[in-house]
Design an enzyme around this catalytic site. Structure first.
Site, PDB file in Angstrom:
ATOM      1  N   LYS A  57       0.807  -1.206   0.000  1.00  0.00           N
ATOM      2  CA  LYS A  57       0.000   0.000   0.000  1.00  0.00           C
ATOM      3  C   LYS A  57       0.840   1.256   0.000  1.00  0.00           C
ATOM      4  O   LYS A  57       0.407   2.321  -0.419  1.00  0.00           O
ATOM      5  CB  LYS A  57      -0.889   0.024   1.263  1.00  0.00           C
ATOM      6  CG  LYS A  57      -1.846  -1.111   1.355  1.00  0.00           C
ATOM      7  CD  LYS A  57      -2.581  -1.049   2.711  1.00  0.00           C
ATOM      8  CE  LYS A  57      -3.255  -2.359   2.970  1.00  0.00           C
ATOM      9  NZ  LYS A  57      -3.657  -2.489   4.372  1.00  0.00           N
ATOM     10  N   ASP A 114       7.733   3.287  -2.177  1.00  0.00           N
ATOM     11  CA  ASP A 114       7.919   4.297  -1.141  1.00  0.00           C
ATOM     12  C   ASP A 114       9.354   4.289  -0.628  1.00  0.00           C
ATOM     13  O   ASP A 114      10.023   5.300  -0.579  1.00  0.00           O
ATOM     14  CB  ASP A 114       6.910   4.097   0.002  1.00  0.00           C
ATOM     15  CG  ASP A 114       6.802   2.632   0.455  1.00  0.00           C
ATOM     16  OD1 ASP A 114       7.664   1.807   0.092  1.00  0.00           O
ATOM     17  OD2 ASP A 114       5.837   2.319   1.176  1.00  0.00           O
ATOM     18  N   ASP A 117      14.455  -0.657   1.702  1.00  0.00           N
ATOM     19  CA  ASP A 117      15.113  -0.929   2.982  1.00  0.00           C
ATOM     20  C   ASP A 117      16.182  -1.991   2.735  1.00  0.00           C
ATOM     21  O   ASP A 117      17.285  -1.671   2.307  1.00  0.00           O
ATOM     22  CB  ASP A 117      14.018  -1.385   3.961  1.00  0.00           C
ATOM     23  CG  ASP A 117      14.492  -1.579   5.382  1.00  0.00           C
ATOM     24  OD1 ASP A 117      15.488  -2.290   5.573  1.00  0.00           O
ATOM     25  OD2 ASP A 117      13.878  -1.041   6.315  1.00  0.00           O
ATOM     26  N   PHE A 166      13.425   3.353  11.426  1.00  0.00           N
ATOM     27  CA  PHE A 166      12.063   3.082  10.965  1.00  0.00           C
ATOM     28  C   PHE A 166      11.302   4.392  10.895  1.00  0.00           C
ATOM     29  O   PHE A 166      11.246   5.140  11.856  1.00  0.00           O
ATOM     30  CB  PHE A 166      11.364   2.091  11.897  1.00  0.00           C
ATOM     31  CG  PHE A 166      10.084   1.573  11.311  1.00  0.00           C
ATOM     32  CD1 PHE A 166      10.104   0.538  10.384  1.00  0.00           C
ATOM     33  CD2 PHE A 166       8.862   2.144  11.651  1.00  0.00           C
ATOM     34  CE1 PHE A 166       8.921   0.071   9.819  1.00  0.00           C
ATOM     35  CE2 PHE A 166       7.682   1.686  11.092  1.00  0.00           C
ATOM     36  CZ  PHE A 166       7.713   0.650  10.171  1.00  0.00           C
ATOM     37  N   ASP A 173       3.623   3.198   6.883  1.00  0.00           N
ATOM     38  CA  ASP A 173       2.831   2.955   8.090  1.00  0.00           C
ATOM     39  C   ASP A 173       3.615   2.265   9.182  1.00  0.00           C
ATOM     40  O   ASP A 173       4.688   1.697   8.952  1.00  0.00           O
ATOM     41  CB  ASP A 173       1.652   2.035   7.744  1.00  0.00           C
ATOM     42  CG  ASP A 173       2.115   0.585   7.511  1.00  0.00           C
ATOM     43  OD1 ASP A 173       3.031   0.386   6.675  1.00  0.00           O
ATOM     44  OD2 ASP A 173       1.578  -0.321   8.174  1.00  0.00           O
ATOM     45  N   ARG A 179      -0.011   6.654   7.666  1.00  0.00           N
ATOM     46  CA  ARG A 179       0.243   6.798   6.224  1.00  0.00           C
ATOM     47  C   ARG A 179      -0.131   8.186   5.710  1.00  0.00           C
ATOM     48  O   ARG A 179       0.417   8.667   4.729  1.00  0.00           O
ATOM     49  CB  ARG A 179      -0.567   5.766   5.428  1.00  0.00           C
ATOM     50  CG  ARG A 179      -0.141   4.322   5.621  1.00  0.00           C
ATOM     51  CD  ARG A 179      -0.840   3.442   4.586  1.00  0.00           C
ATOM     52  NE  ARG A 179      -0.813   2.029   4.906  1.00  0.00           N
ATOM     53  CZ  ARG A 179       0.185   1.195   4.618  1.00  0.00           C
ATOM     54  NH1 ARG A 179       1.261   1.653   4.016  1.00  0.00           N
ATOM     55  NH2 ARG A 179       0.119  -0.070   4.937  1.00  0.00           N
TER      56      ARG A 179
END
Ligand code: IMP
Ligand code: MG
Length: 197
Positions: A57, A114, A117, A166, A173, A179
């Site tokens: 998402k 997005d 990582d 994080f 989220d 979000r």
């Protein structure tokens, strides 16, 4: 609206942001970068049939803003993957929850993410999409955490490099929350309580 309900509204807003520890990238900085990436993409794909593929998402916010800075006719498709469960650590396990609606063969595909990582999600998706023989396949990612990346990925359109922390906001989220924050921020330790195991 009465003064009483305005007060209630403001206290809800304060509560929503009270979990935020530090803003890493402001809303203005995000918007300026998205505009810059949109300009480059407009230039690079001017004669091509562009298909934006968003990774749900998280990427829906970047997709929405970025696409409005790409001044070309284009199409959208989305994939949904799950790599984390409810934890904040990469598991390396990628599951396709929703596949593309359309064929990408001979299309110029720009995969929009997005954040990169470990890079495991993206590496898996790139391999999966490449097998479908698109005319070209490039990546746009708003953020990258170079210090924790485990696989080498060529990110043609990259927004920001951030430290290995994080973050939430701008599509990202924690346990499906935050979000809709217009900026990128870290959370206070209390915000994770009872949820991280
Ligand atoms: P990777 O496979 O480790 O590169 O993780 C990629 C996915 O994990 C991203 O698309 C995000 O959905 C999620 N993710 C990675 N880092 C963060 C973070 O700092 N905050 C929220 N989600 C993250
Ligand atoms: Mg994601």
């Amino acid at each position: 609206m009465t003064a009483g309900s305005t007060d209630t509204l403001l206290s809800h807003v304060a509560e929503f942001e009270q979990d935020i520890d530090r803003i890493l990238i402001s809303g203005d900085e995000v918007q300026a970068k998205i505009r810059e990436l949109g300009d480059r993409i407009t230039e690079d794909y001017r004669d091509k049939d562009l298909l934006l593929v968003g990774v749900l998402k998280g990427a829906f916010v970047v997709m929405a803003d970025l696409s409005r800075h790409i001044r070309l006719p284009l199409r959208f498709d989305f994939m949904a993957v799950s790599s984390y469960g409810a934890s904040t650590k990469t598991s390396g396990v990628v599951r396709i929850l929703k596949d593309l609606d359309h064929d990408v063969e001979n299309k110029h595909v720009l995969l929009v993410e997005d954040i990169v990582d470990s890079g495991l999600t993206l590496a898996y998706l790139l391999k999966n999409l490449r097998a479908r023989r698109p005319a070209s396949l490039e990546v746009c990612a708003l953020m990258q955490k170079p210090e924790v990346q485990r696989v080498d990925i060529d990110i043609r359109y990259k927004g920001f490099e951030i430290p290995p922390v994080f973050v939430v906001g701008y599509g990202l989220d924690f346990a499906e929350k935050y979000r809709n924050l217009p900026y990128v921020a870290t959370l206070k330790p209390e915000a994770y309580e009872g949820l991280v195991g």
